[in-house]
Design a protein around this motif. Sequence first.
Motif: not given
Length: 308
Positions: A14-21, A252-256
């Motif tokens: 989740g943290c990775l998705a937050l950072l890249w999102g 990738a699905y969490l970023r949006s």
Amino acid sequence: MPVQNRSLEYALLGCLALLWGSSYMWISLALETIPPATLIAIRVALACAVLLAIMAFRGIRMPLDKRSWWQFFVQSLVNSTGPWLLLAWGQQYAGTAVSSVLNSTSPLWVFALSYLLLKSGQRPGRLQFTGAMAGFCGIVLIVGVGALEDIGQNLLPQLAVLFSAVLYGFAALRGRVFSGLPPIVSAIGTLLCSCLVLIPMSLIADRPWQLEPDLTALGAAAILGIACTALAFLIYFRLLRTLGPMGTASQAYLRSGIGVFLGVVFLSETLDLETFAGICLAIFGVVLINWPKNNKSQVTPAVGKEVS
């Protein structure tokens, strides 16, 4: 590497998705006074400086053999340099909505490429494929079904964005060759090789010494380099060893969804029912992709067959 604490790994996902999102927001702020090539070069160079300082403090050394650096260089092409340049060019013409849909297909590409590059015991199963499809459908709902109508209109830029997702998928599979190295070593090696390409490109294309970036752009570039690149790459290479390529790509699905959340919180945007349903479906897909397997050999990413 066996997964000792799945809760921690999911939190890191989740943290990775937050950072890249959130990186799209910082990129849009920085691009107001910093050209794309120079921004990417600053991002990578700053991340390298931070990680090298951490590595020196911890007393970790980089490998010196030619084979390791060749692996780092190839990984940099498929994990950072190639995808970032393709996205920077393609998104200008393909449109944000279509680009979001196309760029979120990396878990599907991980699934497809695994059947071409991995042994049968290392491939994701039906549950992971169901999760990948559910997550992709969720992204379509988040972005808006109408965005699909534009697919094919600006074909070359859209293909560039789609190919960036293919490269991300291949990079996730290929990252298994670094399973014997600390995540910080894999991150630094990859980013240093990206610097060799991106910094000369910036000097030739933008003449950065003539630029006059404002404080907002410089601050956004700093966040991109330190948080969205240095910290994100450390998490990324760790997750490749714990959750595996498919699980790591599921961010990738969490970023949006994170992008929508940031818009609601900071930009006073509204959350409609279709978008909310899409976020729930995307999260459900991530859960299925990362559902613990009964086969112990599938829980621990194997190193047997390298993807070079």
